[in-house]
Design a protein around this motif. Sequence first.
Motif, PDB file in Angstrom:
ATOM      1  N   ARG A  17       0.828  -1.212   0.000  1.00  0.00           N
ATOM      2  CA  ARG A  17       0.000   0.000   0.000  1.00  0.00           C
ATOM      3  C   ARG A  17       0.865   1.266   0.000  1.00  0.00           C
ATOM      4  N   PHE A  18       1.088   1.894   1.169  1.00  0.00           N
ATOM      5  CA  PHE A  18       1.889   3.116   1.226  1.00  0.00           C
ATOM      6  C   PHE A  18       3.350   2.765   1.521  1.00  0.00           C
ATOM      7  N   ASN A  19       4.273   3.573   1.016  1.00  0.00           N
ATOM      8  CA  ASN A  19       5.698   3.326   1.245  1.00  0.00           C
ATOM      9  C   ASN A  19       6.128   3.683   2.662  1.00  0.00           C
ATOM     10  N   GLN A  64       9.875  -0.095  -2.907  1.00  0.00           N
ATOM     11  CA  GLN A  64      11.257  -0.547  -2.727  1.00  0.00           C
ATOM     12  C   GLN A  64      11.983   0.169  -1.595  1.00  0.00           C
ATOM     13  N   TRP A  65      11.259   0.963  -0.792  1.00  0.00           N
ATOM     14  CA  TRP A  65      11.875   1.587   0.384  1.00  0.00           C
ATOM     15  C   TRP A  65      11.958   0.546   1.493  1.00  0.00           C
ATOM     16  N   HIS A  81      16.628   2.972  -0.328  1.00  0.00           N
ATOM     17  CA  HIS A  81      15.848   2.443  -1.439  1.00  0.00           C
ATOM     18  C   HIS A  81      16.648   1.316  -2.086  1.00  0.00           C
ATOM     19  N   GLN A  82      15.967   0.235  -2.438  1.00  0.00           N
ATOM     20  CA  GLN A  82      16.669  -0.943  -2.946  1.00  0.00           C
ATOM     21  C   GLN A  82      17.415  -0.670  -4.250  1.00  0.00           C
ATOM     22  N   VAL A  83      17.007   0.350  -4.995  1.00  0.00           N
ATOM     23  CA  VAL A  83      17.654   0.646  -6.275  1.00  0.00           C
ATOM     24  C   VAL A  83      18.455   1.943  -6.230  1.00  0.00           C
ATOM     25  N   PHE A  84      17.905   2.987  -5.568  1.00  0.00           N
ATOM     26  CA  PHE A  84      18.488   4.319  -5.661  1.00  0.00           C
ATOM     27  C   PHE A  84      19.344   4.710  -4.462  1.00  0.00           C
ATOM     28  N   SER A 112      25.750  -4.787  -4.836  1.00  0.00           N
ATOM     29  CA  SER A 112      24.976  -5.981  -4.470  1.00  0.00           C
ATOM     30  C   SER A 112      23.743  -5.524  -3.714  1.00  0.00           C
ATOM     31  N   GLY A 113      22.874  -6.448  -3.397  1.00  0.00           N
ATOM     32  CA  GLY A 113      21.602  -6.113  -2.785  1.00  0.00           C
ATOM     33  C   GLY A 113      21.740  -5.478  -1.413  1.00  0.00           C
TER      34      GLY A 113
END
Length: 674
Positions: A17-19, A64-65, A81-84, A112-113
């Motif tokens: 739903r919400f981040n 992704q947060w 954030h998983q990407v940024f 890496s992750g």
Amino acid sequence: LTTCDTCLDLWMTSHKRFNFYRIHLTRPLMEMADNADFTEFADSIIEPYNPWGLQQKQPFDDGQWRYMAMKRDGSVGFFAHQVFGLFQFLEQNEQGENVLQVSGSKMITNDSGLTGVTMNQDDTRLLVTSEKYIYVYDITGPASLITKYSTKNCRGNWDGQISLYDSVMVANGDIYGVGKAYKPDARAVSMNLFRIESNSNGGFGKCQAVTGRVTDFAGWVDGEAEIVRMTRPHTMNLLPGTGSIIFTDIDNRAIRVADVSITPVHVSTVSYDEGLWKHLYVSESCTESQEIGVPRELPSAKSSMTFLQAQRRCIGENERLCSLAELRDYWSQEPLPAGRTITTWTDKDCHSCWLFYYGVCFPPSEDDSQSLGTLEGSAWGSENQMLAFLTTSTEGLPRVQTKCTNNNKVIETDVICCPQHNYVRFHGRVSFKSNENKGYKGTVLVKLIRRQPSPSEFKYTTLSKVQTEEDGTFEMAIETVCNDSTYYLKFSLDKRDSNEYEFLAGNSVKVKRGNAISTPRRIAHGNDYEINVAVVRKACHLGDPASFHGRVWIDLNANAQMDDSEEGYPGIVSVKLIRRRPSDLKFQYTDEKVIFTNEDGTFDIRLESVCDDSTYYLKFVLDGEDYKFIKGGDISIKREVGYSRPTNFMHGGQYEINAGVRPVTARIESEKVP
């Protein structure tokens, strides 16, 4: 989640739903913790939250947060954030912005992750964890990267490296984290606690596992260093005023405590089941006191016993095996001299499971070999029971260590029993309906379920596991929590046996979704109740699968016969097993396999779900449009799909079925017969 010592808000990220959410507290969590009273937390108010401000659009609205951390004075917080990468959020900066991206932090996700964000004890350093690196930031001013530590340095007596799976933390100047060791060309094994030692240059050097052996599989064992086993350890923190780290061991449903101030490191357990389940989720309304049982006396000699034998000895004395909480309470007051160890079975099972919702185990995949025979979706250990080892350290301090052990294993044990204050005894027999003189010997799971006075609904209370005798008889003592309430028992067969047997309804038992349900009744502490149930062998049970072999050949001469000179069809074929039960008018899909025929077109497969009382046929479907099945051999054709003749396939049977195919576009010339 994150908050500060004096904050009246708690911030939370979510991928549903919400981040972001913000939880308004009635008073800071630190105050609640200082007073050991969190009742006011129930009055908190939760709402969606935008760190960028109400007037700003939130970027990367993609779920992704993840990780958050905040300084203890609440002046600045961080989330990732998983990407940024990494961001910091403030109450408001000079530009009116609430959120700033930390310069260069996107490289973390490129390496890496991302797996965690945490601060050191004095809030001067931020530690950002990925699977392969630890990034250390100076946060006394604008966040700036100091060092990047590679877990390739975490080598021990294995040829590989570790992957970190959560936030790390600093204790005594060293970094601690949980992770798995990977070996080249091998699957990952157990998760352990690792220590990365600080050096004189202000950096970090030597890395080693301080618990377990990196080649061990998952488990649940307390103790020192190498003997320790865990399943899925995660978030950790320091216990104030001690040299111990406390962390969750999720799939064991437990909190583990590692004393890292001593060598070797010592690990103990605070079990998930010690009152937490009932306090949080059962919502019992009765207020009677929960007495802690105290063993009357320690046994004078050890006995060789399985868990069931120890359990029956206690029941025979109108007592029960003690809980871990009772043993800890007793041992803290009556420790023995150093050097002696008391070993005893406890009333706690310790299977592992992937927690899902309120303590419910998430079912594993069917092809997971470790899931076979497990309890309600647990990952391992359905036949395990907790052993307790009561020892005294050389300093005279009492210790209670635990170990998950197969309940059928014979252990040299001191059988310690506790009074049955809030317990009710049940006895009975599980027999076969076809032969009431024959008893069912196996594992039966029994849930005690209580009806709440308001609202009038039944709630799960206690789960027990009993092993019936050769004649099917059983005895057990179950904690009821509330006296003089209405309960029923829910019986379930062990997963392995439920494939072959099922319960039958009787005078005081009904069957619902494969479980036997006793008639609800009012029960009271100290009483003994009799409940008998019956089982029957399923007409359709999973026994030895049936085997099917044959050949798919290319019928180039169109004579619908498999000639020696004709080639086989090498390709992909879908084979479905279709069943018609005696009571059904229609055939129903049962099992399916996708096979790759050999170069000569031969195949050999085994299909499950074969019932001795039913009629079956096989349905063959080709992958592709270049060939189609023909009528002939052992199959008929309908809409270019091949069907075998309906047959009574049996468990363990071996059947030959051959099928012919023909090219769709090729010109077929019949052979001339002289």
